[in-house]
Design a protein around this motif. Structure first.
Motif, PDB file in Angstrom:
ATOM      1  N   MET A   1       0.638  -1.684  -0.075  1.00 31.47           N
ATOM      2  CA  MET A   1      -0.143   0.318  -0.250  1.00 31.47           C
ATOM      3  C   MET A   1       0.694   1.058  -0.064  1.00 31.47           C
ATOM      4  SD  MET A   1      -2.988   0.931   2.420  1.00 31.47           S
ATOM      5  CE  MET A   1      -2.536   2.731   3.701  1.00 31.47           C
ATOM      6  N   TYR A   2       0.417   2.137  -0.835  1.00 37.33           N
ATOM      7  CA  TYR A   2       0.911   3.470  -0.863  1.00 37.33           C
ATOM      8  C   TYR A   2       0.457   4.396   0.086  1.00 37.33           C
ATOM      9  CZ  TYR A   2       2.810   2.023  -5.352  1.00 37.33           C
ATOM     10  OH  TYR A   2       3.276   0.956  -6.458  1.00 37.33           O
ATOM     11  N   VAL A   3       1.827   5.873   0.601  1.00 38.11           N
ATOM     12  CA  VAL A   3       1.368   6.140   1.944  1.00 38.11           C
ATOM     13  C   VAL A   3       1.373   7.696   1.092  1.00 38.11           C
ATOM     14  CG1 VAL A   3       1.968   7.631   3.287  1.00 38.11           C
ATOM     15  CG2 VAL A   3       2.160   4.608   3.635  1.00 38.11           C
ATOM     16  N   ARG A   4       0.213   8.578   1.012  1.00 34.77           N
ATOM     17  CA  ARG A   4       0.385   9.423   0.263  1.00 34.77           C
ATOM     18  C   ARG A   4       0.457  10.763   1.222  1.00 34.77           C
ATOM     19  NH1 ARG A   4      -4.011   9.315  -4.311  1.00 34.77           N
ATOM     20  NH2 ARG A   4      -3.315   7.603  -5.401  1.00 34.77           N
ATOM     21  N   SER A   5       2.267  11.302   0.935  1.00 39.23           N
ATOM     22  CA  SER A   5       1.906  12.882   1.671  1.00 39.23           C
ATOM     23  C   SER A   5       1.400  13.169   1.289  1.00 39.23           C
ATOM     24  CB  SER A   5       3.329  12.663   1.216  1.00 39.23           C
ATOM     25  OG  SER A   5       3.571  14.325  -0.063  1.00 39.23           O
ATOM     26  N   PRO A   6       1.462  14.827   2.405  1.00 35.07           N
ATOM     27  CA  PRO A   6       0.381  16.306   1.715  1.00 35.07           C
ATOM     28  C   PRO A   6       1.219  16.539   0.755  1.00 35.07           C
ATOM     29  CG  PRO A   6       1.397  16.063   4.250  1.00 35.07           C
ATOM     30  CD  PRO A   6       1.831  15.179   4.107  1.00 35.07           C
ATOM     31  N   GLU A   7       1.772  16.507   0.465  1.00 36.66           N
ATOM     32  CA  GLU A   7       2.346  17.180  -0.682  1.00 36.66           C
ATOM     33  C   GLU A   7       2.032  16.901  -1.874  1.00 36.66           C
ATOM     34  OE1 GLU A   7       6.807  17.410  -2.872  1.00 36.66           O
ATOM     35  OE2 GLU A   7       7.100  18.053  -1.076  1.00 36.66           O
ATOM     36  N   PHE A   8       2.147  15.128  -1.948  1.00 39.63           N
ATOM     37  CA  PHE A   8       1.124  14.625  -3.186  1.00 39.63           C
ATOM     38  C   PHE A   8      -0.555  14.370  -3.143  1.00 39.63           C
ATOM     39  CE2 PHE A   8      -0.222  10.934  -4.748  1.00 39.63           C
ATOM     40  CZ  PHE A   8       0.066  10.494  -6.594  1.00 39.63           C
ATOM     41  N   GLU A   9      -0.537  14.717  -2.143  1.00 44.36           N
ATOM     42  CA  GLU A   9      -2.482  14.775  -2.043  1.00 44.36           C
ATOM     43  C   GLU A   9      -2.467  16.405  -3.259  1.00 44.36           C
ATOM     44  OE1 GLU A   9      -4.665  12.716  -2.080  1.00 44.36           O
ATOM     45  OE2 GLU A   9      -3.341  11.135  -1.575  1.00 44.36           O
TER      46      GLU A   9
END
Length: 175
Positions: A1-9
């Motif tokens: 599972m990928y963890v999405r950073s706030p920057e990516f979001e």
């Protein structure tokens, strides 16, 4: 599972906003210049200079990372993948189906899975880019140059030269 950073979001939200705006732009009647200008302002984060003309359909991933000089003409079907930034100088003509791509991936498989390598594209003043040409990451096209139709530009282009081919190579100097 990928963890999405706030920057990516935030980046994903911007891409969704731009994709929505370009989708609407690309189905407008061409005569609706007011709506076209409004949607391009959404795409590029503000109104374009009056002397910049972009004919839809037009595609971009980010919009905010592209800057335009004066008297720029972008014809139909162009794609600007501008995550690393695209700078376009004055008096630049971009023919139909040109792609300006600032991102790429490393050749080794393990590295391709890990990251996208990006570098800005700079198009100096008085450049003409022919139909269906592709300009790749990190390239600067020197002032007064011409990129022939169908060329794939993977290296810097010296000022006042004609380049053609895959990969693009200098054909001649332009006086």
């Amino acid at each position: 599972m990928y963890v999405r950073s706030p920057e990516f979001e935030r980046y994903a939200e911007r891409i969704a906003q731009v994709t929505d705006a370009t989708s609407r732009l690309n189905v407008l009647p061409f005569s609706d210049t007011e709506a076209r200008a409004e949607l391009l302002a959404v795409v590029f984060g503000g109104p374009l200079p009056e002397s910049v003309t972009i004919y839809p359909p037009f595609y971009t991933e980010h919009g905010l990372a592209t800057t335009f000089g004066k008297n720029v003409f972008v014809n139909q079907g162009c794609t600007f993948m501008d995550g690393a930034g695209i700078t376009i100088g004055d008096n630049v003509m971009i023919a139909p189906r040109v792609s300006l791509i600032t991102g790429g991936h490393p050749l080794p498989l393990a590295e391709r899975r890990e990251y996208t390598a990006t570098a800005p594209i700079v198009i100096e003043d008085d450049v003409w880019i022919g139909a269906a040409a592709v300009v790749t990451q990190g390239v600067t096209i020197g002032a007064g140059s011409v990129v022939a139709a169908g060329a794939v530009v993977t290296r810097d282009v010296s000022a006042r030269t004609l380049v053609a081919g895959v990969p693009a190579r200098m054909v001649k100097s332009i006086d």
